[in-house]
Design a protein around this motif. Sequence first.
Motif: not given
Length: 360
Positions: A258-266, A274-277, A311-315, A356-359
Amino acid sequence: MGNRIINKQSPSSKVLMKGNEAIAEAAIEAGCRFYAGYPITPQNEIPEYMSERMPDVNGIFIQAESEIAAINMVYGAAAAGVRAMTSSSSPGISLKQEGLSFLAGAELPALIVNIQRGGPGLGNISGSQADYFQAVKGGGHGDYRLLVYAPHNVQEMWDLTMLAFDKADQYRNPVLILADGILGQMMEPFTPNPHIMPALPEKTWALTGCLNRKPNVIKTLFMGDNELENHNLKMQAKYDMMKKEETRSESIYTEDADVVVAAFGSAARIAYSAVTALRREGYKVGLFRPITLFPYPDEALTTLVSGGRKKVLVVELNSGQMIEDVRLAINGQADVLFYGRPGGAMIKPNEIYDKIKAIY
C-alpha cells in the motif's frame, strides 16, 4: 590502504574492502589503464589505490594539477581508445562538468565516479545524495546525457564499475557512477566476480595512428549547415536506445504494498531496514530501488502503483531531487510524499519507520 585483490583465489571467495577500493580494483579488472584525478575527501582511496596498482598492470596514473586538468587528460586517453577513468567528490565533479560535456559531444567512452559529499559549496565530508540533479540532468552545457548507475553496496560498486566500462564502449558515451561517502568509506565482504568482456564494437574511430588508414577526427565543433543538429539527433537516438535497453531497478515486497518507498544508494539500504521491520508487523510496505538514475526506470515504478491509489514515499539524503523523476513517472497515479535530510545528515531507519506509519 585496505586489502588488495591482485591474485584472486576463486571467483566465489569473498573479500573485505572499502567501497572506494572495490571501485578502483574493479576498474583495473575491467581493463582500465589510464587514471587521472585530484585529491578530495571522501574519495581519496580511489586515486591512492590506483597510484599503487596501475604500475602492476602497465597502466598510467596521474595526479593532475586540478580537476579540470584531470577530466581533459581522460578526454585525451579516451580519444586514443584506452579505457580511462577519473573520480572525485561533489565540488570536484562540478569542475569537471565542461569536460563531461566535451566527452559526450565527442562520443568518447570514459568512467566518472562521484563519491558525493555534503554541499553546496565546500559543505562537509559526510555522505550525501545532493548531486542527483547534476548527474541525471546534465551538469554541463548542451543536450547530452550520461548513463548513471547508483550502487547501494560494495558488491555493486564492484559489479557496476565493470559494467560501466563495457556500456561506455558500447554506446561511445561517458558513464557516471553516483555513490556517496557512506558507500565509499564502508567496508563489507563481497564477491570479486571476474570481468567477462562482451562483444563490443571495434574502436575504429580511435586516434591510434593512421599509417594504414585514413586519419580519424574527434571533435565537438560542428559548423556546417545542420551539422550540429544532425549530430545531436544522432546522440538523442543513442539516449533513447539506453532508455529501451539499459534501465535497471529492484523491487522488494512491492506485490501487495500500500506504501512504496522509493530510494537509491545508501538511502535505499537504510529504508530497507525500516520496510523490513514494518513488514514483520503486518504493514504492507515495499521498496523500489532504481539502479539506473538515467535512464530512470519509469515503467517499473508506474507498474507498482497502477490500479490503485497507493502512496509513494521518496527518501533521499538531500532536500528532494529524485522526487521530481518519481512524480513524472507516476503522473498523478499515486500520492507522492518526501522525507529527506540535506547537508550530509544521516537518516536513521526509525525516522523512515515513523514516517511510513504516519502516512499509512
